[in-house]
Design an enzyme around this catalytic site. Structure first.
Site, short mmCIF file in Angstrom:
data_model
loop_
_atom_site.label_atom_id
_atom_site.label_comp_id
_atom_site.label_asym_id
_atom_site.label_seq_id
_atom_site.Cartn_x
_atom_site.Cartn_y
_atom_site.Cartn_z
N TYR A 234 -29.13 -76.21 -50.31
CA TYR A 234 -29.56 -75.61 -49.05
C TYR A 234 -29.22 -74.12 -49.14
O TYR A 234 -28.06 -73.75 -49.28
CB TYR A 234 -28.84 -76.24 -47.85
CG TYR A 234 -29.35 -77.62 -47.51
CD1 TYR A 234 -30.30 -77.80 -46.50
CD2 TYR A 234 -28.88 -78.75 -48.18
CE1 TYR A 234 -30.77 -79.05 -46.18
CE2 TYR A 234 -29.35 -80.01 -47.87
CZ TYR A 234 -30.30 -80.16 -46.86
OH TYR A 234 -30.77 -81.41 -46.55
N HIS A 266 -38.52 -78.43 -50.36
CA HIS A 266 -38.61 -79.69 -49.62
C HIS A 266 -38.81 -79.47 -48.12
O HIS A 266 -39.68 -80.07 -47.50
CB HIS A 266 -37.34 -80.52 -49.85
CG HIS A 266 -37.42 -81.91 -49.34
ND1 HIS A 266 -37.02 -82.26 -48.07
CD2 HIS A 266 -37.87 -83.04 -49.91
CE1 HIS A 266 -37.21 -83.56 -47.90
NE2 HIS A 266 -37.73 -84.05 -49.00
N HIS A 267 -37.98 -78.62 -47.52
CA HIS A 267 -38.23 -78.23 -46.13
C HIS A 267 -37.56 -76.90 -45.83
O HIS A 267 -36.66 -76.45 -46.56
CB HIS A 267 -37.82 -79.32 -45.12
CG HIS A 267 -36.34 -79.56 -44.99
ND1 HIS A 267 -35.69 -80.62 -45.57
CD2 HIS A 267 -35.38 -78.86 -44.35
CE1 HIS A 267 -34.41 -80.58 -45.28
NE2 HIS A 267 -34.19 -79.52 -44.54
N HIS A 337 -34.40 -75.89 -48.12
CA HIS A 337 -33.85 -77.03 -48.87
C HIS A 337 -34.66 -77.17 -50.16
O HIS A 337 -35.85 -77.46 -50.14
CB HIS A 337 -33.97 -78.30 -48.04
CG HIS A 337 -33.59 -79.55 -48.78
ND1 HIS A 337 -33.98 -80.80 -48.38
CD2 HIS A 337 -32.85 -79.75 -49.90
CE1 HIS A 337 -33.52 -81.71 -49.22
NE2 HIS A 337 -32.83 -81.08 -50.15
N HIS A 416 -33.10 -86.18 -35.32
CA HIS A 416 -32.00 -85.72 -36.18
C HIS A 416 -30.82 -86.69 -36.15
O HIS A 416 -30.32 -87.05 -35.08
CB HIS A 416 -31.52 -84.34 -35.72
CG HIS A 416 -30.38 -83.80 -36.52
ND1 HIS A 416 -30.53 -83.30 -37.79
CD2 HIS A 416 -29.06 -83.71 -36.24
CE1 HIS A 416 -29.36 -82.90 -38.25
NE2 HIS A 416 -28.44 -83.15 -37.32
N HIS A 418 -27.30 -87.67 -39.12
CA HIS A 418 -26.71 -87.33 -40.41
C HIS A 418 -27.00 -88.45 -41.41
O HIS A 418 -28.03 -89.12 -41.31
CB HIS A 418 -25.23 -87.02 -40.25
CG HIS A 418 -24.98 -85.67 -39.64
ND1 HIS A 418 -23.74 -85.20 -39.27
CD2 HIS A 418 -25.85 -84.66 -39.33
CE1 HIS A 418 -23.84 -83.99 -38.78
NE2 HIS A 418 -25.10 -83.64 -38.79
#
Length: 621
Positions: A234, A266-267, A337, A416, A418
């Site tokens: 990240y 990826h994002h 990411h 969202h 984890h």
């Protein structure tokens, strides 16, 4: 719902000559079907391409997938480009991206020919030809780029070995066959070079709003980053708006991905920093670096978010997301990411997001509201759970007080959790009855989070209830997982994008702490091992001392299902709206929505009886 695995079906061999003849006849019928393909897609594809959605499947760019959706037919049309074909390829879907219990389509070769067929893998990874051929080949064509395979598949098939394609995340799987096979049944996925890619297949069909005449653009891009040679990175980069940048509305944004890095990026997200800080230190480096300035933790207001497979994001014509001007921070944080499973080195990247904005402010400011669970350790998941559910509420009392009389309109959502989150859903309830789904993801992955446009705008009125439930899997954990900000702690959040903006920024709940303390005392009474309930012990410490037998698990689950809650009905200043918010009763829901029943195709008459024989030496198949 489709189920996985189950009883293995009898193995089917490469078709006999008579079956090959029948398959060849089917191939001729396919050519006729292609004539109506454009008509089938008409109205669901943007004019620029019959396959508007596109992703690279593998990091080396050997496989590329494009697709389009016919909601009228409840069918997806796929185009798979195989750049370097050896002996065959597998493509399909599974619950979490495993090659076991997967729904597959396989192109394979033997010494005599090539075949295309619908298949599935069992819990040991053994591949079997499906007796119900729901992947239908429409065309195979060699080009200078490689082999193109065009095929279609209904959303639902009612075949117990098939994957049910739903809204939300889909885990796509693929594999490469290196040598010709004696039969399809000789494939075991454990011995193949395989991989997965996550994507939302069922994109909403929403018209693009016209952009204002004065629209300008701003690019927030990574500064020629050397992508680290590790699987996951990240990257954080801080930039700032020009001095005196006035208030504008963001009306659209889109990704900018450096050519050649399409499979690695990826994002990406762009965050605005908290306005109370006059300066934010400039930084470019890994987000988990010890050199990262602490103030970057206060750059959390989302301006834009993109994930692999997503296209441009448009705001409704009547609303825009405000940024710039008084009370707005000049500092922005870009987070990228990088997913680098092959540990490629020496690759540089300048990907980012292009914002489209206008000085001609629209009628409404768009807002972002947090729904779900408060970030507190009183909400916990016991260890070794496969599907433990926690639920957070935005109560009727809060919406009655904080929403305007005309209500608000939710047009997008970002779910969202984890690492242990597996499913997320938000439901709207009115007068005690669940009325509609705001957003649902039955195959949610914490590694694939994006802002998703809703297929239908959801209107929320004062007095409505918004219920957000998250399902967790903690099979690999020895201690309870508590709520909190840490990556090994958990969250359950739905960031809903709506208009008109209100003062209500956070509408979440947690179990009443006093009732949780009663739970710990009860556990002490019924267990030989003493649970620390002393005042100086923290909630995580108390959960860590609980012996997780079936009694303690079921009582905790029951507690979360009936105990009163502490409501967080907060303004953007983080101050609660005036009122009593502790020990509030759970909303009473007298009628719940039923699980949707998968729609089975009316007829399988056009489906082939077995695999299709291909000529892939050149030209069209």
């Amino acid at each position: 719902m489709a189920r996985w695995g189950g009883r293995a079906r009898p193995a089917m061999q490469v078709p006999s000559p008579s079956v090959r003849e029948a398959a060849s006849m089917y191939g001729t019928a396919v050519a006729v079907f292609l004539v109506i393909l454009v008509a089938a897609l008409q109205g669901s594809a943007p004019a620029e391409s019959p396959f508007p959605f596109h992703i690279p499947l593998d990091p080396e760019g050997t496989l590329e997938l494009s697709w389009n959706i016919s909601y009228a037919q409840e069918t997806i049309y796929f185009q798979l480009l195989v750049r370097e074909l050896k002996a065959g390829v597998l493509f399909g879907m599974s619950d979490r991206g495993e090659l076991e219990n997967a729904d597959l389509v396989v192109l394979w070769t033997d010494r005599d020919g090539a075949y295309f067929g619908d298949a599935w893998s069992d819990q040991k990874g053994q591949v079997h030809l499906d007796s119900q051929q729901d992947y239908q080949l429409l065309r195979a064509q060699r080009t200078p780029e490689g082999l193109y395979l065009l095929f279609k598949r209904p959303f639902g098939t009612c075949d117990p070995n098939d994957y049910l394609i739903e809204d939300g995340t889909v885990h796509l799987v693929y594999g490469f066959l290196e040598e010709p096979l004696r039969s399809l049944e000789s494939i075991n996925t454990s011995g193949l070079h395989t991989g997965l890619q996550r994507v939302q297949l069922l994109k909403p069909s929403i018209p693009k709003p016209a952009l204002p005449a004065d629209t300008r653009t701003m690019e927030i891009r990574a500064p020629d980053v050397l992508i680290p040679g590790q699987q996951t990175t990240y990257w954080c980069y801080v930039t700032e708006l020009p001095d005196g940048f006035p208030r504008h509305h963001i009306v659209m944004y889109e990704p900018i991905v450096t050519e050649g890095n399409e499979a690695l990026v990826h994002h990406m997200e762009v965050f605005q920093c908290a306005a109370e800080f006059e300066t934010i230190p400039h930084f470019s480096g890994p987000c988990d670096s010890k050199m990262k300035p602490q103030r970057l933790n206060f750059c959390r207001h989302v301006l834009a978010a993109w994930a692999l497979g997503a296209k441009a994001f448009y705001y409704p014509e009547e609303a825009g997301l405000a940024f710039g001007g008084p009370g707005s921070s000049r500092f922005l944080r870009l987070e990228v990411h990088y997913h680098n499973p092959l540990v490629i080195t020496g690759r540089r990247d300048s990907s980012g997001i292009r914002l489209y904005y206008t000085a001609a402010l629209r009628r409404f400011d768009a807002g972002i509201m947090e729904l779900g669970l408060a970030y507190t350790p009183v909400m916990a998941i016991p260890p070794q759970e496969t599907a433990f559910v926690l639920t957070g509420y935005c109560t009727d009392k809060c919406t009655q007080l904080a929403l305007p009389a005309s209500g608000i309109h939710i047009f997008a959502s970002q779910l969202h959790t984890h690492l242990t989150g597996r499913k997320v859903v938000t439901v709207l309830a009115r007068d005690g009855r669940e009325t509609e789904i705001v957003n649902r993801d039955n195959h949610y992955s914490p590694h694939f989070q994006e802002i998703r446009m809703l297929k239908k705008v959801v209107s929320v009125q004062p007095g409505d209830v918004l219920i957000t439930s998250c399902t967790y899997n903690t099979e690999d954990r020895r201690l309870a997982t508590v709520g909190g900000f840490g990556i090994l702690e958990e969250m359950c959040v739905n960031y809903v994008h709506y208009y008109p903006q209100t003062q209500l920024e956070l509408c979440k709940s947690a179990v009443d702490p006093g009732f949780l303390h009663k739970y710990f005392r009860l556990v002490n009474r019924f267990n030989s091992e003493e649970v620390c309930t002393c005042p100086q012990a923290s909630v995580p410490e108390q959960f860590a001392s609980v012996p997780w037998n079936s009694f303690n698990r079921e009582v905790l689950k029951a507690l979360y299902g009936f105990a009163p809650i502490s409501m967080h009905c907060n303004r953007s200043s983080a101050v609660r709206f005036q009122g009593e918010w502790n020990r509030q009763p759970l909303p009473e829901i007298v009628s719940r929505l039923e699980e949707p029943t998968p729609h089975c195709p009316a007829s399988q008459a056009q489906s082939p009886a077995g695999p299709t024989v291909l000529n892939i030496s050149g030209g069209k198949g």
